[in-house]
Design an enzyme around this catalytic site. Structure first.
Site, PDB file in Angstrom:
ATOM      1  N   GLU A  59       0.338   2.221  -4.739  1.00 47.98           N
ATOM      2  CA  GLU A  59      -0.694   2.232  -5.790  1.00 47.98           C
ATOM      3  C   GLU A  59      -0.855   3.607  -6.447  1.00 47.98           C
ATOM      4  O   GLU A  59      -1.864   4.294  -6.249  1.00 47.98           O
ATOM      5  CB  GLU A  59      -2.037   1.741  -5.238  1.00 47.98           C
ATOM      6  N   GLU A  84      -0.009  -6.748  -0.666  1.00 52.08           N
ATOM      7  CA  GLU A  84      -1.413  -6.787  -0.252  1.00 52.08           C
ATOM      8  C   GLU A  84      -2.137  -7.875  -1.029  1.00 52.08           C
ATOM      9  O   GLU A  84      -1.928  -8.018  -2.241  1.00 52.08           O
ATOM     10  CB  GLU A  84      -2.160  -5.471  -0.555  1.00 52.08           C
TER      11      GLU A  84
HETATM   12  C1  NOJ Z   1      -5.442  -1.328  -1.874  1.00 52.08           C
HETATM   13  C2  NOJ Z   1      -5.105  -0.189  -0.970  1.00 52.08           C
HETATM   14  O1  NOJ Z   1      -3.716  -0.043  -0.879  1.00 52.08           O
HETATM   15  C3  NOJ Z   1      -5.730  -0.308   0.403  1.00 52.08           C
HETATM   16  O2  NOJ Z   1      -5.584   0.912   1.046  1.00 52.08           O
HETATM   17  C4  NOJ Z   1      -7.167  -0.751   0.291  1.00 52.08           C
HETATM   18  O3  NOJ Z   1      -7.818  -0.768   1.508  1.00 52.08           O
HETATM   19  C5  NOJ Z   1      -7.193  -2.129  -0.352  1.00 52.08           C
HETATM   20  N1  NOJ Z   1      -6.637  -2.034  -1.671  1.00 52.08           N
HETATM   21  C6  NOJ Z   1      -8.584  -2.725  -0.489  1.00 52.08           C
HETATM   22  O4  NOJ Z   1      -9.333  -2.009  -1.383  1.00 52.08           O
END
Ligand code: NOJ
Length: 457
Positions: A167, A363
């Site tokens: 990200e 994710e």
């Molecule tokens: C994206 C991130 O990569 C992760 O670290 C985070 O906990 C989740 N989103 C939820 O916000």
């Protein structure tokens, strides 16, 4: 009637990241990362929480792997802490820190779980922030590549699935914002929007150089993935006009045109570039070629989306506000938009014109206000509804032939949710931070059943 069955070779997994679960911040030669410093500053993280102890996974990784076995995942995505492995950011490798990851990888492999390693999930060494302002400098890209080399040289005999950066927008645009208080480490406010875009450009370079370093260091053929979180536009209706509107809007939805476009096409999106004007970053000759590396797959982190429709204005589309009372999970930004999973996948094929590129959902998940009942259960029916709807949307993409190969739930367990601390729980396992006891939530059992039947149940 559909049974939401997935292909027999579909990968089911779960994900975590180092700073969010490991703890042991001062052990084994680890030095501070920007997140240690940022979270120690007053007012930066909710309730003053830090990742100093987190889930104490550093000491409890063996029993955490046992939970993965019970869940039935065959794939586990986790990250390596740069400051555990190269505490000063560059130079000397800390073999004691590396040993932790050797043990973890061996433990996973012994249980038949394939490791997918993210090399950078936001916790860069503070030493580099002090030295040259981390992502504000091009030096960060070469230091990242050297760190990749060091890790792959040591783990490449047993790990073949590598993910470069997680990200980009979050640790650059949200870490150096000019307009608001940065929500992410290092939390430095840069003078101009252009400087913000320069940080993400440096991160893109780090990705490109990282890919080259991994391929050069790996002793065996390996897979390299970038994990991105494009902001997903969803057509309000699936009319040709609204679909075209969502596709056009995708270029400029937040920073898509300046992150996912250069990685997958070798150029910033023209539409975004034009909008940026004087805010556009400086690009040196050769940068775009470096950034545009061949990838074995793209990792998509998708949680939510925004509705778009065609309209009679100059650009031909408009972003829609969420209706009053629109369902949201336990985060201000986490609107329930299951179709975002399908459209995110389709946009890669049609807007980025990369229909052949294999995709992984690296994710997806949600925060809920999990509480234990008198019987000690956590009945997170809201999370089950969320995950079930998103998986159905994913299934639609698979059924239509898009090359999605796997899905990682975020997260294996509740953990340090960055500036939201420990209050917002994303786990399939509940964590009691006083005792470090893990308890499976209802969603854990539900996801285990999906994996067992290889379909959405
Ligand atoms: C994206 C991130 O990569 C992760 O670290 C985070 O906990 C989740 N989103 C939820 O916000």
């Amino acid at each position: 009637m559909t049974s939401y069955q997935f292909p027999s070779d579909f990968l089911w997994g779960a994900a975590t990241s180092a700073y969010q679960i490991e703890g042991a911040a001062n052990e084994g030669g680890r030095k501070p990362s920007v997140w240690d410093v940022f979270s120690a500053r007053r007012g930066r993280v909710l309730n003053g929480d830090t990742g100093a102890i987190a889930n104490d996974h550093y000491h409890r990784y063996e029993s955490d792997v046992e939970w993965m076995v019970r869940l039935g995942i065959q794939h586990y995505r986790f990250s390596i802490s740069w400051s555990r492995v190269i505490p000063d950011g560059r130079g000397q490798v800390n073999e004691v820190g590396m040993d932790f990851y050797r043990r973890l990888v061996d433990c996973l492999l012994a249980k038949g779980i394939t490791p997918h390693i993210t090399l950078f999930h936001w916790d860069s060494p503070q030493a580099l922030e002090t030295k040259y302002g981390s992502w504000r400098s091009r030096e960060m890209a070469t230091d990242f590549a050297d760190y990749c080399t060091a890790v792959v040289q040591r783990l490449g005999d047993r790990v073949t699935n590598w993910m470069t950066l997680n990200e980009i927008i979050c640790f650059t645009h949200l870490g150096y914002d000019v307009l608001q208080t940065p929500q992410h480490a290092p939390g430095t406010r840069v003078p101009r929007r252009k400087d913000v875009w320069q940080t993400s450009h440096h991160a893109l370079l780090a990705h490109g150089l990282g890919c080259q370093a991994i391929r050069a260091a790996s002793p065996q053929p390996c897979s390299i993935v970038l994990v991105d979180n494009p902001s997903i536009t969803v057509p309000l209706t699936e009319s040709p006009e609204d679909i075209a509107a969502a596709q056009k809007a995708f270029h400029v939805n937040w920073a898509n045109g300046g992150i996912i476009f250069p990685v997958l096409t070798g150029a910033y999106s023209e539409i975004q570039w034009e909008q940026l004007g004087n805010d556009a970053p400086d690009i040196l000759p050769g940068d775009l070629e470096t950034i545009h590396q061949p990838l074995d797959a793209l990792g998509l982190n998708i949680y939510t989306g925004i509705y778009v429709r065609a309209t009679n204005n100059a650009q031909g589309y408009e972003f829609l506000d969420y209706a009053k009372g629109y369902p949201r999970l336990n985060m201000p930004w986490l609107w329930l938009v299951p179709d975002a999973l399908y459209w995110g996948i389709r946009h890669i094929a049609e807007v980025l014109q990369r229909p052949e590129l294999p995709l992984l959902i690296t994710e997806n998940g949600c925060a809920a206000q999990d509480e234990k009942t008198d019987k000690g259960e956590i009945l997170d029916t809201d999370r089950i509804v969320y995950l079930r709807e998103y998986l159905r949307s994913l299934h639609r993409a698979v059924a239509e032939g898009y090359p999605v190969r796997g899905y990682f739930a975020w997260s294996l367990m509740d953990n340090f949710e960055w500036s939201w601390g420990y209050e917002h729980r994303f786990g399939l396992l509940y964590n009691d931070y006083r005792t470090q006891q893990r308890t499976p939530k209802a969603s854990f059992h539900w996801y285990a059943e999906c994996i067992r039947q290889n379909r959405v149940v």
